[in-house]
Motif scaffolding. Structure first.
Motif: not given
Lengths: 291, 160
Positions: A208-223
């Motif tokens: 249940n514990n999040c040790q690390d996370i990366r969230i990457v968004l495409g198409a909603v910013a210039p890059t």
């Protein structure tokens, strides 16, 4: 369209041509992005340098421990069908399967998708989320750039006119890491994403514990962008529904979408929230999906 | 500067003198008279230009002809051998999967590539294989039915 087609047989030949022609030349790998741009008269190169005849550029190798290296010339279909990639980082398999159609994937390359630098590039979010690096090679030198720092704006990257993207280095996710790439588009995989969300998460053995996370968004910013504030909400915390919602809302807040023919900025922002939430829930609840 | 390329098209070796910017679609239509290859959007969106290159479905409007040098190309003309139709072609006719016919060659070749590799695809896999192909007439239902029927036929034939 009109151009002279050059077909180097080695990397050195290709780099020499790039060095000679610079802005007057364009690299073609598969051509599924370049030829559209030429036909639309967005670019008009005098020389097109075909790197399809340099087999080393399509190699994939695993160093046995930590690093998967993919040649920039590897087709999206090869990535999609690779057992190795599916075992080691299935989020890449998933992203590859959502690019275009099979006929496009048979020809399009991962290097080409990244170099197109469209904000919705389907391979970018997952690769950035994994902490990938790209090798940029010229006659004079080689340099390694974090993929996260590679894009500078729509259709622009840090690449110099004499450089070729030759390899993508992917640090393999540690055990207990899961990933997902969700693409929201009108015509399914064939359209550019209205929103693309990649989430890579390491969850503790207790579940249940999040040790690390990366969230990457495409198409909603210039890059493609990291939603760092959204990540900070979840990182180190025990995951629950409330946190997932807060995180998704923050991701939507960090997006800077535009309105265009596919969707309005408001819709994109709302969909960023929805799809980030979906991605987090899918990873949190589906304990049997590895990254 | 024009260059000579060699293509193995529907089992026949063809030598063609091409300009470097010509696409495979243009060469197949304009130089080799294979009119089943349609040019719809000319940008890789509609799929009507789909052909098989070394067995793989490829959008020929986005493939420079020079890059196809030395490769095996299959168009719909190559599917009917000795005046017998391919099971896919038969199924498309019988299931009314052809109206104006413009998307049909691309649809058939994508389905062919799928069935060559996966003789027993699910409906979802068929839809995935045809995702790059647009049809403005049929609404796709009959096309999917035709491919499902064809797979059954191919399975019967191969088990004889």
């Amino acid at each position: 369209m009109r151009f002279e087609l050059l077909r180097p047989q080695t990397l050195t030949e290709a780099l020499t041509l790039l060095d000679k022609y610079r802005e007057r030349g364009k690299i073609i790998a598969g051509g599924t992005d370049l030829l559209v741009n030429i036909k639309d008269r967005l670019i008009n190169p005098d020389y097109v340098i075909d790197i399809d005849n340099i087999p080393a550029l399509s190699d994939m190798h695993y160093d046995g421990e930590q690093l998967l290296t993919i040649g920039a010339g590897a087709t999206i279909r090869t990535l999609e069908r690779s057992d190795d990639v599916a075992k080691k980082c299935p989020v890449i398999t998933q992203a590859a399967g959502q690019l275009g159609s099979i006929a496009i994937r048979n020809v399009a390359t991962v290097g080409g998708n990244l170099c197109s630098a469209i904000p919705s590039a389907d391979m970018a979010p997952a690769l950035i989320g994994l902490g990938s690096r790209v090798k940029l090679t010229s006659l004079q030198q080689q340099r390694i750039v974090a993929l996260e720092d590679f894009f500078t704006g729509p259709h622009t990257t840090v690449m110099r006119p004499d450089e070729l993207l030759t390899e993508i280095e992917i640090p393999l996710p540690k055990p207990g890491t899961k990933g997902i790439y969700l693409k929201h588009a009108i015509r399914g995989t064939m359209d550019c994403a209205i929103v693309g969300v990649a989430v890579i998460i390491s969850i503790s053995a207790s579940g249940n514990n999040c040790q690390d996370i990366r969230i990457v968004l495409g198409a909603v910013a210039p890059t493609p962008i990291r939603a760092r504030n959204a990540e900070a909400i979840v990182r180190g915390q025990d995951i629950d529904g409330f946190l997932v919602n807060k995180c998704a809302e923050m991701a939507a807040h960090e997006a800077t979408p535009i309105s265009d023919a596919r969707a309005s900025a408001e819709y994109r922002r709302e969909m960023t929230k929805i799809f980030t939430r979906q991605a987090l829930r899918a990873l949190w609840q589906d304990m049997s999906v590895d990254s | 500067m024009k260059q000579m390329i060699e293509l193995n098209v529907n089992g026949v070796k063809e030598e063609v003198l091409i300009e470097p910017w010509w696409t495979l679609a243009e060469v197949l239509r304009d130089q080799l008279n294979l009119m089943s290859v349609k040019v719809g959007c000319n940008k890789g969106d509609c799929g009507s230009c789909t052909v098989l290159v070394n067995g793989e479905a490829v959008k020929s409007c986005l493939l420079l002809a020079a890059k196809a040098n030395g490769k095996d190309i299959v168009t719909v003309e190559g599917l009917s051998m000795d005046d017998k139709l391919d099971p896919l072609q038969e199924a498309f006719i019988e299931h009314f999967a052809v109206q104006c016919g413009f998307c049909t060659p691309g649809m058939i070749l994508c389905a062919k590539a799928l069935l060559n590799e996966n003789p027993d695809p699910t409906e979802q896999e068929i839809r995935e294989a045809l995702r790059g192909n647009l049809c403005r007439c049929t609404g796709y239902v009959k096309i999917i039915e035709a491919v499902l029927a064809a797979k059954g036929r191919l399975n019967i034939r191969s088990s004889r």
